[in-house]
Design an enzyme around this catalytic site. Structure first.
Site, PDB file in Angstrom:
ATOM      1  N   ARG A  96       0.807  -1.229   0.000  1.00  0.00           N
ATOM      2  CA  ARG A  96       0.000   0.000   0.000  1.00  0.00           C
ATOM      3  C   ARG A  96       0.839   1.277   0.000  1.00  0.00           C
ATOM      4  NH1 ARG A  96      -3.170  -3.290   3.587  1.00  0.00           N
ATOM      5  NH2 ARG A  96      -5.058  -3.982   2.521  1.00  0.00           N
ATOM      6  N   LYS A 118       3.549  11.826 -10.611  1.00  0.00           N
ATOM      7  CA  LYS A 118       2.558  11.094 -11.396  1.00  0.00           C
ATOM      8  C   LYS A 118       3.210   9.805 -11.880  1.00  0.00           C
ATOM      9  CE  LYS A 118       0.016  13.340 -14.426  1.00  0.00           C
ATOM     10  NZ  LYS A 118      -0.368  14.332 -15.472  1.00  0.00           N
ATOM     11  N   GLU A 160       9.671  18.297 -24.698  1.00  0.00           N
ATOM     12  CA  GLU A 160       9.014  18.760 -23.473  1.00  0.00           C
ATOM     13  C   GLU A 160       9.563  20.120 -23.038  1.00  0.00           C
ATOM     14  OE1 GLU A 160       6.455  17.652 -22.022  1.00  0.00           O
ATOM     15  OE2 GLU A 160       6.215  15.581 -22.667  1.00  0.00           O
ATOM     16  N   LYS A 201       8.422  23.065 -13.935  1.00  0.00           N
ATOM     17  CA  LYS A 201       7.554  21.915 -13.670  1.00  0.00           C
ATOM     18  C   LYS A 201       7.294  21.786 -12.171  1.00  0.00           C
ATOM     19  CE  LYS A 201       5.471  17.863 -14.284  1.00  0.00           C
ATOM     20  NZ  LYS A 201       6.035  16.684 -14.952  1.00  0.00           N
ATOM     21  N   GLU A 211      -3.641  17.836 -10.302  1.00  0.00           N
ATOM     22  CA  GLU A 211      -4.084  18.218 -11.636  1.00  0.00           C
ATOM     23  C   GLU A 211      -5.546  18.653 -11.665  1.00  0.00           C
ATOM     24  OE1 GLU A 211      -2.863  16.759 -16.113  1.00  0.00           O
ATOM     25  OE2 GLU A 211      -3.388  15.230 -14.645  1.00  0.00           O
ATOM     26  N   ARG A 215      -2.179  22.571 -13.302  1.00  0.00           N
ATOM     27  CA  ARG A 215      -1.313  21.534 -13.855  1.00  0.00           C
ATOM     28  C   ARG A 215      -1.796  21.029 -15.210  1.00  0.00           C
ATOM     29  NH1 ARG A 215       1.281  16.550 -10.261  1.00  0.00           N
ATOM     30  NH2 ARG A 215       2.617  15.716 -11.893  1.00  0.00           N
ATOM     31  N   ASN A 219      -0.385  19.675 -20.312  1.00  0.00           N
ATOM     32  CA  ASN A 219      -0.854  18.771 -21.360  1.00  0.00           C
ATOM     33  C   ASN A 219      -0.840  19.409 -22.746  1.00  0.00           C
ATOM     34  OD1 ASN A 219      -1.429  16.514 -19.669  1.00  0.00           O
ATOM     35  ND2 ASN A 219      -3.284  17.543 -18.969  1.00  0.00           N
ATOM     36  N   HIS A 222      -0.357  17.345 -25.986  1.00  0.00           N
ATOM     37  CA  HIS A 222      -0.485  15.937 -25.640  1.00  0.00           C
ATOM     38  C   HIS A 222      -1.786  15.291 -26.127  1.00  0.00           C
ATOM     39  CE1 HIS A 222       3.009  16.720 -23.240  1.00  0.00           C
ATOM     40  NE2 HIS A 222       3.047  15.487 -22.788  1.00  0.00           N
ATOM     41  N   HIS A 226      -0.444  12.283 -27.937  1.00  0.00           N
ATOM     42  CA  HIS A 226      -0.669  10.939 -27.407  1.00  0.00           C
ATOM     43  C   HIS A 226      -1.414  10.057 -28.408  1.00  0.00           C
ATOM     44  CE1 HIS A 226      -0.173  11.545 -22.753  1.00  0.00           C
ATOM     45  NE2 HIS A 226       0.962  11.430 -23.394  1.00  0.00           N
ATOM     46  N   HIS A 238       8.687  10.227 -27.554  1.00  0.00           N
ATOM     47  CA  HIS A 238       7.527  10.919 -26.990  1.00  0.00           C
ATOM     48  C   HIS A 238       7.619  12.421 -27.233  1.00  0.00           C
ATOM     49  CE1 HIS A 238       4.365  12.120 -24.255  1.00  0.00           C
ATOM     50  NE2 HIS A 238       5.221  12.876 -23.597  1.00  0.00           N
TER      51      HIS A 238
END
Length: 332
Positions: A96, A118, A160, A201, A211, A215, A219, A222, A226, A238
């Site tokens: 956990r 993330k 990025e 960042k 987010e 935040r 994106n 993206h 993506h 990427h």
């Protein structure tokens, strides 16, 4: 949230020599620096996005059980974004949640994916749909790794960094006149720009960890990026797909952006990705984009930079998204 530490490899060796650590890396890093893993319990996952999946997470957890890891174990991820995302998610799941430290070894991970907590993996080709917010205890950035990167990985990080430049007027002013030197790996330019990007960042994550608002601006590029990345079977890096996504999304919403900013933004993105836009149809890109986790209410969300660090959140009906993309595909 602790700021990323810019250090050298001696700091990584010290971390790995600590009590009760478990390392996760990939086959590329393990071959490059086997000395780092000597005497350290570890998992070496195969390199590449194709292995960023639930099966790999299960393998790491199984290896940790076999190694006798407990709730006080600290996972140390040494690798690029795939390693950090996967190992961080394994750390979030193990008993956990156990502590983890991220040691990013690629430019992309240093400025973006390695920062912010993330974690996650891909499912059926859709990026990061299984994951958790799990902040690393430390992020240790070592400049020595930059000299080891192949061209693909360098351009991945540059994509990025260009995105961050579109989100911050300060970074834009520093990056635009130096973009060719950045692409050419002039370290006198690349290192300070990378640190600016990482600090930006961090500031966004600190303001909006889960987010819920600010935040979302990260994106940019993206939504289309993506979708095309999945449909193109990850042929490019990427960051190159992010650059293609920036060009596509800004061109789709051209009427909302001033000529000067649009021209400069597209020229920076094209410097990162010199490949032509993949031969894909607007409808199949739309279908892939509809599955993106950023969306809601049946609409497809685009985060559109408009200059001066400003970003608009635009939610389009799928039909309008397809129509706008169809009109500009031939020019991308």
């Amino acid at each position: 949230m602790r700021a990323a530490e810019f250090a050298d490899l001696s700091a990584v060796k010290e971390i790995l020599s600590s009590d009760n650590v478990y390392a996760v890396t990939d086959s590329n890093v393990a071959a490059l620096r086997p000395d780092l893993l000597s005497g350290v319990p570890h998992t070496v996952m195969p390199a590449g996005e194709a292995h960023k999946n639930l099966g790999t997470v299960g393998g790491i957890i199984s290896d940790m059980v076999a190694a006798g890891c407990d709730r006080k174990t600290t996972v140390v991820a040494v690798g690029g974004g795939v390693v950090g995302d996967t190992a961080g998610f394994a750390a979030a799941c193990y008993m956990r949640g156990v502590k983890w430290i991220n040691v990013p070894t690629t430019l992309l991970a240093m400025v973006d994916s390695g920062i912010g907590g993330k974690t996650g993996v891909d499912v059926r080709g859709y990026k990061n749909v299984a994951g958790a917010f799990h902040m690393p205890e430390r992020v240790v950035v070592c400049r020595e790794w930059l000299d080891t990167l192949p061209v693909r990985e360098w351009l991945c990080g540059c994509g990025e960094m260009i995105k961050h430049a579109l989100l911050s007027a300060e970074i834009f002013d520093a990056t635009y006149p130096a973009v060719d030197r950045l692409i050419a790996r002039d370290m006198s330019v690349a290192v300070p720009l990378a640190e600016m990007s990482a600090r930006y960042k961090e500031s966004v994550v600190a303001a909006d960890f889960r987010e819920g608002g600010l935040r979302k601006r990260l994106n940019v590029g993206h939504t289309v990026g993506h979708a095309v990345e999945k449909l193109d079977s990850f042929r490019l890096s990427h960051g190159e797909y992010v650059a293609l996504g920036i060009i596509a999304e800004m061109t789709m919403m051209r009427e909302r952006i001033g000529d000067d900013f649009y021209g400069k933004a597209v020229s920076m993105a094209r410097a990162v990705c010199t490949h032509p836009f993949p031969k894909l149809g607007a409808e199949e890109i739309t279908d892939a984009a509809r599955a993106d986790k950023k969306n809601g209410g049946g609409r497809i969300v685009i985060m559109l930079p408009t200059g001066g660090g400003n970003v608009e959140e635009i939610a389009l009906e799928p039909r309008e998204f397809t129509e706008r993309l169809e009109k500009c595909l031939s020019s991308l």
